[in-house]
Design an enzyme around this catalytic site. Structure first.
Site, PDB file in Angstrom:
ATOM      1  N   CYS A 263       0.816  -1.221   0.000  1.00 58.81           N
ATOM      2  CA  CYS A 263       0.000   0.000   0.000  1.00 58.81           C
ATOM      3  C   CYS A 263       0.847   1.267   0.000  1.00 58.81           C
ATOM      4  CB  CYS A 263      -0.982  -0.017   1.172  1.00 58.81           C
ATOM      5  SG  CYS A 263      -0.231   0.086   2.822  1.00 58.81           S
ATOM      6  N   HIS A 311      -2.653   1.365   6.946  1.00 62.91           N
ATOM      7  CA  HIS A 311      -2.947   1.224   5.522  1.00 62.91           C
ATOM      8  C   HIS A 311      -3.168   2.600   4.912  1.00 62.91           C
ATOM      9  CE1 HIS A 311      -4.160  -1.051   1.978  1.00 62.91           C
ATOM     10  NE2 HIS A 311      -5.100  -0.137   1.790  1.00 62.91           N
ATOM     11  N   HIS A 323      -5.994   2.039  -4.305  1.00 62.01           N
ATOM     12  CA  HIS A 323      -4.978   1.524  -3.382  1.00 62.01           C
ATOM     13  C   HIS A 323      -4.556   0.112  -3.756  1.00 62.01           C
ATOM     14  CE1 HIS A 323      -7.817  -0.822  -0.458  1.00 62.01           C
ATOM     15  NE2 HIS A 323      -8.376  -0.737  -1.650  1.00 62.01           N
TER      16      HIS A 323
END
Length: 348
Positions: A263, A311, A323
């Site tokens: 990520c 994240h 993402h």
């Protein structure tokens, strides 16, 4: 009178006992299965989200350790270069002192009074004597400084090497944590694989790797607005455009592109294409840029941090995020409220 009936076979008795035991085991298993119903899709999705959060925590710590290790290696390399240059300088000064000593020895260490008498004038002697004394003093001073510097650099080198050993140990530990987190995700994924396509879709959400972002239908709408559909500035527009070119590429632990990402690796790579250097991990990137106080103030290209700060994704407009989600998926669009709880938002 004795009985003539044949006694029961021991083998038959054992078989009867085993058969009864097997039947009992089957009955117990059936009762256990009835007592433990399959989790609902909401429970499965909650479990998957928890496992993904744990996985994100492990990989971000692992990435941070790797980044620190690289920095420490660079520091050690720099210190080694400094030590080498310092030592070469020391050796050069020692050679110069050796030449002076050889010259004095060759002249027989003439007494200063005799040197004065042999000089053309007293002033000539005094000038030579002062020059020789000053040169020796400078050499001694320089050597003291170089020796001090060499000791300092050697200490820094030793400290850096010890730190690298510690970082190597930490990296191995985090690698094990990474494997454990991946195992958890795989266990949940195996459970999802046993479900129907409709059930899996309900659990994993309405994300898509294509150009048209699905908004899903079974989740509540976002609160506080969904932000603007326009990019914040030319940098954010360029970063978002770069990230869009990575749609469909796989998520890989620790990857920073250009063909696979985790990520924070995706966000770092995307902004690098726009000429902006972000930190390697979510823990670094959350301190970059300017805080956004409300989802209504989000602009395309902003960074959004979820589930603590484990994240990160790029705001894509209309309540969507672009993402790299987790192991087993690809870079894609997803609804913000499918990913998890928003922890922070940043204009870059």
């Amino acid at each position: 009178m004795a009985s003539h009936r044949r006694p029961k076979s021991p083998g038959r008795t054992r078989m009867s006992v085993l058969t009864a035991a097997a039947a009992t085991a089957v009955a117990v298993s059936a009762q256990s299965a009835q007592a433990a119903p399959k989790p609902t899709t909401d429970q499965l999705r909650s479990q998957l989200q928890q496992l993904n959060t744990e996985a994100d925590q492990a990989v971000q710590k692992y990435d941070q350790s790797q980044e620190n290790l690289k920095q420490q290696q660079a520091k050690v390399s720099q210190l080694q270069d400094q030590i080498a240059r310092g030592q070469a300088d020391v050796n050069s000064r020692l050679d110069q002192l050796g030449e002076i000593a050889n010259q004095q020895y060759a002249t027989g260490q003439v007494d200063p009074t005799v040197q004065l008498l042999l000089s053309a004038t007293p002033d000539d002697y005094l000038t030579k004597a002062a020059s020789l004394g000053q040169l020796t003093s400078n050499q001694a001073s320089i050597l003291d400084q170089l020796r001090s510097q060499e000791q300092k650099l050697a200490g820094e080198k030793s400290q850096a090497e010890q730190t690298l050993q510690q970082m190597d140990t930490t990296t191995k530990q985090l690698s094990a944590q990474k494997a454990e987190a991946q195992k958890k995700v795989q266990q949940t994924q195996a459970l999802l694989d046993s479900m129907t396509a409709a059930q899996r879709s309900a659990v994993v959400g309405g994300g898509t790797s294509g150009g048209a972002a699905s908004r899903g239908t079974s989740r509540p709408p976002l609160t506080g607005g969904t932000g603007s559909s326009k990019a914040g500035d030319s940098v954010e527009a360029a970063a978002f455009a770069a990230a869009q070119t990575r749609l469909g590429l796989p998520y890989v632990w620790g990857a920073t592109g250009p063909d696979s990402f985790d990520c924070s690796g995706l966000t770092q790579w995307a902004y690098a294409q726009a000429g902006v250097s972000l930190g390697r991990t979510t823990y670094d990137q959350i301190n970059d840029g300017t805080a956004v106080n409300s989802t209504a103030d989000l602009q395309v290209g902003d960074l959004i941090f979820f589930n603590g700060d484990t994240h990160v994704g790029i705001y894509a407009g209309n309540g969507m995020v672009l993402h790299a989600p987790h192991t087993g998926t690809v870079v894609k669009y997803e609804r913000m409220d499918w990913i998890g709880s928003i922890y922070a938002m940043r204009h870059i």
